[in-house]
Design a protein around this motif. Structure first.
Motif, PDB file in Angstrom:
ATOM      1  N   UNK A 160       0.817  -1.371  -0.570  1.00 36.72           N
ATOM      2  CA  UNK A 160       0.049   0.119  -0.123  1.00 36.72           C
ATOM      3  C   UNK A 160       0.872   0.818   0.104  1.00 36.72           C
ATOM      4  N   UNK A 161       0.412   2.380  -1.136  1.00 34.93           N
ATOM      5  CA  UNK A 161       1.023   3.366  -1.371  1.00 34.93           C
ATOM      6  C   UNK A 161       0.916   4.572  -0.478  1.00 34.93           C
ATOM      7  N   UNK A 162       1.213   5.613   0.068  1.00 31.83           N
ATOM      8  CA  UNK A 162       0.264   6.039   1.064  1.00 31.83           C
ATOM      9  C   UNK A 162       0.990   7.490   0.693  1.00 31.83           C
ATOM     10  N   UNK A 163      -0.126   9.082   0.136  1.00 30.04           N
ATOM     11  CA  UNK A 163       0.501  10.332  -0.063  1.00 30.04           C
ATOM     12  C   UNK A 163       1.890  10.349   0.260  1.00 30.04           C
ATOM     13  N   UNK A 164       2.588  10.716  -0.540  1.00 27.27           N
ATOM     14  CA  UNK A 164       3.991  11.426   0.130  1.00 27.27           C
ATOM     15  C   UNK A 164       3.668  12.800   1.443  1.00 27.27           C
ATOM     16  N   UNK A 165       3.995  12.180   2.582  1.00 21.38           N
ATOM     17  CA  UNK A 165       4.468  14.105   3.390  1.00 21.38           C
ATOM     18  C   UNK A 165       4.898  14.633   2.804  1.00 21.38           C
TER      19      UNK A 165
END
Length: 716
Positions: A160-165
């Motif tokens: 799972x990839x989450x939006x970058x900080x």
């Protein structure tokens, strides 16, 4: 790596099951998973592309505004499926719209992918650039983009990839709120105790200052489920930085239990090389003399990273699956209990009347058990022992009777206090009976009903301290009439009224405490059978409170009525026990006087008393002494008869009838008859469902459906 099947069939089924559970997106269900986190410039997309073989489009705004689940599956046919998993708590219309989005293709070009991603963004309401000014659009979404990649060369793998900080917004595309939202989204994934955190960090920065590691440390203080993935080693130019990286890879400076791995990204100018080309380039890079000490490490390169991640994913899945099953079962039961507490849907008079009638029937059934001591008749008495009403009332009545017997009179009538037959029977209940301070007396609705919550009854005046004989003589002298050798009934009435002056506060305190006990029972039972606070408040305020207050008032008025009869009326009784008591008193007085006289013992007759002495006992008294003794004997006898009669009448009539079992008892107020007499407006006001309850019911029904689907999946 390609072409090798590291997972057996059973393992693949297990991982498929977890992916299907994730697709349900049930609120609150933590699943075993790999989550990639990092800054926007950390090289996350390149790492994901190397792990999955999926090339993300490079157009601005794509694949960066929501979590993306990428699942690889071994399958004879090559196919890519892109769909959307709705966010938890989305309304039914939105869920239908999001789930309707599904794109399937066997050959996906970059142009096709950009088109599909743009369509997905539109469905999720994503604002791609500043030209999109629709206020309903947003920069980020809590929905999940699901990408399934099937093919003969694929191995089962999900990440799972989450939006970058990011820290600085770019108005009007992103705002400060978006910065906070992305951070909260990333933290929510990291907080999942079943998540393996892949913290992507560029090698050319100071690792110790990276915020993503601080966030991972907060979520995983022991470092047991965090792995560092170092990228961009080709940008490292200083030897000290390179040595620090090698120390991290070798575990010399590592606090993460899962350690660090290092991979090489493709260069920014490389837009045409294949995945195979990149693997060759990566191996050649790490074979260079500068990095060759890591070339044989199982922590160097994409192939090694994927092997480690596959093993970690399988390990945590096998470990946590039993816990997942328990969580699903627990949450399903909790939702069912919450839905049950709302009762059946209450749309229309029939449903509303049926619902209230059911509550009334349950109230009366439990109350019947509570009044008869049939505590095995309902489980509520186990969970709510305070509802054992008749036990509490019996203890209270026994304490009342004992206090009345031991301390209800103003003066002791003899030097040794009460006679043996007048002493209270000790049932050891005083210790068990809670004081009024322990009882819930903070009911403002009872302030004008109860009169004396507590009364600390003083001890009777000792015989030696203020002799009742002297007191009777004073009363007689102040109230005597023309009677000769006798006394009028008014004198007995005056003496009795003073002797029983503590009866009124004792009774008022006892009835007040009984009212509080019954009131507390009613409120607690209502809260138990009707957890819905709004319905309970409406039921209480519009139907019950006024009627139970009238019941309490009737009980208190009856207590005052009985007090007036006993204390203000003329002393009277038809009880034969009264005359028997008077005779016993006189005989006792004579026996005591004889015992004080000289005795003669005759071997044939036994104990003898001279006749002159016996005659003196009868005649050697003045008028005042004789009348005083008669008044005392009659007073003591009548007081005893009256006290026993009065205590029983208070307990049976005021408490037993008016408060507990009578037709107008407060416990009989909430009944089926009351519900059947309600008008349509009253039904709607009390039992009608408001918008909040309807929404809560719909949400619970949806959650139960999802939890049931999850349970079904786990049973397969």
């Amino acid at each position: 790596m390609a072409g090798t099947n590291r997972t057996g069939l059973s393992n693949q089924v297990l991982l498929d099951k977890i992916d299907k559970l994730r697709e349900l997106n049930v609120r609150g269900l933590e699943l075993p998973q790999l989550v990639v986190v990092g800054d926007q410039s950390s090289g996350k997309s390149s790492v994901l592309e190397s792990l999955t073989g999926f090339s993300f489009p490079q157009a601005p705004g794509l694949c960066t505004r929501y979590a993306t689940q990428i699942s690889c599956r071994r399958d004879p046919e090559q196919q890519v499926t892109i769909s959307i998993i709705p966010r938890p708590g989305a309304d039914a219309a939105l869920v239908r719209g999001l789930r309707s989005f599904r794109r399937v293709t066997s050959h996906l070009t970059n142009q096709d992918l950009e088109t599909i991603m743009n369509e997905a963004n539109q469905v999720m309401g994503i604002r791609i650039d500043e030209n999109h000014t629709d206020p309903s659009l947003h920069a980020f979404s809590e929905d999940i983009l699901k990408i399934e990649i099937n093919g003969p060369e694929q191995e089962h793998f999900t990440v799972i990839d989450v939006p970058g900080i990011f820290r600085v917004p770019s108005p009007p595309l992103t705002t400060d709120n978006d910065v906070i939202m992305v951070r909260n989204m990333v933290e929510s994934y990291m907080q999942n105790s079943r998540t393996i955190i892949l913290a992507v960090l560029p090698s050319n920065v100071d690792i110790t200052t990276q915020e993503i590691l601080k966030m991972a440390e907060n979520a995983d203080p022991d470092g047991t489920r965090t792995m560092g993935v170092l990228t961009k080693p080709d940008l490292v130019t200083e030897n000290t930085t390179r040595e620090a990286i090698m120390d991290l890879i070798s575990g010399k400076r590592n606090r993460l239990r899962l350690g660090y791995c290092i991979v090489k990204n493709r260069s920014a100018d490389d837009q045409s090389s294949t995945l195979a080309d990149r693997l060759v380039q990566e191996k050649a890079f790490f074979a260079n003399a500068t990095w060759n000490s890591l070339a044989t490490s199982r922590r160097c390169g994409v192939e090694s990273l994927k092997v480690r991640l596959s093993d970690l994913l399988m390990s945590i899945t096998k470990k946590e699956l039993p816990n997942v099953k328990m969580d699903v079962a627990s949450q399903l039961e909790s939702c069912r209990v919450s839905l049950k507490s709302l009762g059946p849907a209450r749309i229309g008079q029939g449903a509303q009347r049926s619902y209230l009638g059911g509550l009334a029937s349950r109230f009366q059934t439990i109350t019947h058990c509570a009044l008869n001591g049939s505590y095995d008749g309902d489980s509520v008495f186990t969970t709510e022992p305070d509802l054992k009403l008749i036990t509490a009332v019996t203890k209270m009545n026994e304490k009342f009777a004992n206090d009345f017997c031991e301390k209800g009179h103003k003066r002791h009538t003899s030097s040794d206090g009460l006679n043996e037959d007048e002493k209270a029977f000790d049932l050891n209940c005083a210790e068990d009976e809670p004081s009024s301070e322990d009882k819930p007396t903070d009911y403002p609705e009872l302030c004008d009903v109860i009169e004396k919550e507590d009364y600390d009854c003083p001890e009777p005046i000792a015989f030696e301290e203020d002799s009742i004989v002297d007191h009777i003589e004073r009363v007689y002298q102040d109230n005597r009439g023309p009677e000769l050798g006798t006394f009028s009934g008014s004198i007995l009435a005056v003496v009795f009224k003073e002797q029983s002056e503590k009866w009124s506060p004792l009774v008022r305190a006892h009835v007040s405490q009984a009212i509080i006990l019954v009131h507390d029972y009613i409120t607690k039972l209502l809260a138990n059978i009707c957890p819905d606070r709004q319905i309970r408040d409406q039921l209480w305020g519009h139907l019950i409170i006024d009627k139970v207050r009238k019941g309490y008032d009737r009980a208190m008025r009856q207590a005052h009525f009985l007090l007036r009869i006993e204390l203000e009326g003329k002393p009277s009784t038809y009880n034969h026990y009264f005359n028997s008591e008077v005779q016993k008193k006189r005989l006792g007085r004579l026996d005591a006087a004889i015992d004080e006289q000289p005795q003669i013992f005759d071997s044939e007759v036994g104990l003898c008393f001279p006749a002159p002495i016996l005659r003196s006992l009868v005649v050697d008294k003045n008028n005042m002494q004789q009348v005083g003794e008669d008044i005392l004997d009659v007073l003591s006898s009548y007081y005893k008869v009256s006290r026993k009669r009065f205590v029983d009448v208070i307990c049976r009539q005021v408490i037993g009838h008016f408060l507990l079992e009578g037709e107008l008892s407060p416990l009989k107020v909430f009944s089926s008859e009351l519900v059947m007499g309600l008008e349509a407006e009253e039904l709607e006001m009390i039992a009608g469902e408001d918008a909040e309850t309807k929404d809560q019911r719909a949400m619970l029904e949806l959650e139960i459906k999802n939890w049931e689907a999850a349970m079904k999946l786990l049973r397969l």
